[in-house]
Design a protein around this motif. Structure first.
Motif, PDB file in Angstrom:
ATOM      1  N   GLY A   1       0.792  -1.222   0.000  1.00 55.46           N
ATOM      2  CA  GLY A   1       0.000   0.000   0.000  1.00 55.46           C
ATOM      3  C   GLY A   1       0.821   1.266   0.000  1.00 55.46           C
ATOM      4  O   GLY A   1       0.388   2.293  -0.513  1.00 55.46           O
ATOM      5  N   GLU A   2       2.023   1.210   0.543  1.00 57.79           N
ATOM      6  CA  GLU A   2       2.865   2.410   0.595  1.00 57.79           C
ATOM      7  C   GLU A   2       3.597   2.652  -0.715  1.00 57.79           C
ATOM      8  O   GLU A   2       3.732   3.790  -1.148  1.00 57.79           O
ATOM      9  CB  GLU A   2       3.858   2.301   1.749  1.00 57.79           C
ATOM     10  CG  GLU A   2       3.184   2.403   3.109  1.00 57.79           C
ATOM     11  CD  GLU A   2       4.196   2.398   4.241  1.00 57.79           C
ATOM     12  OE1 GLU A   2       5.355   2.782   4.019  1.00 57.79           O
ATOM     13  OE2 GLU A   2       3.793   1.999   5.345  1.00 57.79           O
ATOM     14  N   SER A   3       4.065   1.585  -1.353  1.00 55.92           N
ATOM     15  CA  SER A   3       4.816   1.777  -2.595  1.00 55.92           C
ATOM     16  C   SER A   3       3.914   1.810  -3.830  1.00 55.92           C
ATOM     17  O   SER A   3       4.312   2.311  -4.877  1.00 55.92           O
ATOM     18  CB  SER A   3       5.873   0.678  -2.760  1.00 55.92           C
ATOM     19  OG  SER A   3       5.259  -0.582  -2.878  1.00 55.92           O
ATOM     20  N   ALA A   4       2.706   1.289  -3.710  1.00 52.96           N
ATOM     21  CA  ALA A   4       1.769   1.296  -4.843  1.00 52.96           C
ATOM     22  C   ALA A   4       0.380   1.705  -4.354  1.00 52.96           C
ATOM     23  O   ALA A   4      -0.585   0.954  -4.479  1.00 52.96           O
ATOM     24  CB  ALA A   4       1.725  -0.077  -5.495  1.00 52.96           C
ATOM     25  N   PRO A   5       0.262   2.919  -3.807  1.00 47.44           N
ATOM     26  CA  PRO A   5      -1.023   3.320  -3.229  1.00 47.44           C
ATOM     27  C   PRO A   5      -2.161   3.391  -4.252  1.00 47.44           C
ATOM     28  O   PRO A   5      -3.307   3.096  -3.935  1.00 47.44           O
ATOM     29  CB  PRO A   5      -0.743   4.685  -2.613  1.00 47.44           C
ATOM     30  CG  PRO A   5       0.456   5.202  -3.333  1.00 47.44           C
ATOM     31  CD  PRO A   5       1.257   3.979  -3.708  1.00 47.44           C
ATOM     32  N   GLY A   6      -1.840   3.761  -5.472  1.00 46.24           N
ATOM     33  CA  GLY A   6      -2.877   3.856  -6.498  1.00 46.24           C
ATOM     34  C   GLY A   6      -3.485   2.509  -6.816  1.00 46.24           C
ATOM     35  O   GLY A   6      -4.710   2.359  -6.908  1.00 46.24           O
ATOM     36  N   TRP A   7      -2.632   1.505  -7.007  1.00 46.18           N
ATOM     37  CA  TRP A   7      -3.120   0.154  -7.299  1.00 46.18           C
ATOM     38  C   TRP A   7      -3.861  -0.425  -6.100  1.00 46.18           C
ATOM     39  O   TRP A   7      -4.892  -1.089  -6.242  1.00 46.18           O
ATOM     40  CB  TRP A   7      -1.971  -0.775  -7.693  1.00 46.18           C
ATOM     41  CG  TRP A   7      -1.464  -0.508  -9.056  1.00 46.18           C
ATOM     42  CD1 TRP A   7      -0.277   0.048  -9.404  1.00 46.18           C
ATOM     43  CD2 TRP A   7      -2.156  -0.757 -10.287  1.00 46.18           C
ATOM     44  NE1 TRP A   7      -0.169   0.161 -10.763  1.00 46.18           N
ATOM     45  CE2 TRP A   7      -1.317  -0.337 -11.336  1.00 46.18           C
ATOM     46  CE3 TRP A   7      -3.392  -1.293 -10.606  1.00 46.18           C
ATOM     47  CZ2 TRP A   7      -1.672  -0.438 -12.678  1.00 46.18           C
ATOM     48  CZ3 TRP A   7      -3.767  -1.399 -11.931  1.00 46.18           C
ATOM     49  CH2 TRP A   7      -2.907  -0.981 -12.956  1.00 46.18           C
ATOM     50  N   HIS A   8      -3.330  -0.179  -4.916  1.00 45.86           N
ATOM     51  CA  HIS A   8      -3.962  -0.662  -3.695  1.00 45.86           C
ATOM     52  C   HIS A   8      -5.367  -0.071  -3.573  1.00 45.86           C
ATOM     53  O   HIS A   8      -6.340  -0.789  -3.291  1.00 45.86           O
ATOM     54  CB  HIS A   8      -3.090  -0.275  -2.487  1.00 45.86           C
ATOM     55  CG  HIS A   8      -3.378  -1.053  -1.258  1.00 45.86           C
ATOM     56  ND1 HIS A   8      -4.161  -0.564  -0.247  1.00 45.86           N
ATOM     57  CD2 HIS A   8      -2.988  -2.299  -0.874  1.00 45.86           C
ATOM     58  CE1 HIS A   8      -4.241  -1.465   0.712  1.00 45.86           C
ATOM     59  NE2 HIS A   8      -3.539  -2.516   0.366  1.00 45.86           N
ATOM     60  N   ALA A   9      -5.494   1.221  -3.807  1.00 44.55           N
ATOM     61  CA  ALA A   9      -6.791   1.893  -3.729  1.00 44.55           C
ATOM     62  C   ALA A   9      -7.753   1.367  -4.796  1.00 44.55           C
ATOM     63  O   ALA A   9      -8.950   1.216  -4.536  1.00 44.55           O
ATOM     64  CB  ALA A   9      -6.612   3.396  -3.879  1.00 44.55           C
TER      65      ALA A   9
END
Length: 74
Positions: free
Chosen positions: A26-34
C-alpha cells in the motif's frame, strides 16, 4: 445470482482481490492498492443492490397476485 449458476462468483472474486492485495504494498503502490479496494467496494455495492431489487420484485409479484416474482405462480 445463485439461480444463474454463479453461486461462488462473489466469494471467488473476493478471494482473487485479496490475493492481489497481498501482492501489493500500500505504501509503494497506493494507487493500485486503492483501485483494488475500490473494486471490492463496487462489488459489495452491486450485491447489495441486487438483493434490494430482488426483494422489490418479490413484493411487486405479491402485490399483483402472482405466486412468484417471475410469474411462475400464475
Amino acid at each position: 445470482m445463485g439461480g444463474l449458476g454463479v453461486e461462488e462468483a462473489y466469494s471467488e472474486a473476493v478471494t482473487a482481490h485479496r490475493a492481489v492485495l497481498d501482492l501489493l504494498d500500500g505504501e509503494s503502490a497506493p494507487g493500485w492498492h486503492a483501485t483494488v479496494l475500490r473494486d471490492l467496494g463496487d462489488a459489495q455495492s452491486l450485491i447489495a443492490m441486487l438483493v434490494v431489487l430482488g426483494r422489490a420484485c418479490r413484493r411487486l409479484g405479491t402485490l399483483n397476485g402472482e405466486g412468484r416474482a417471475d410469474g411462475a405462480g400464475r
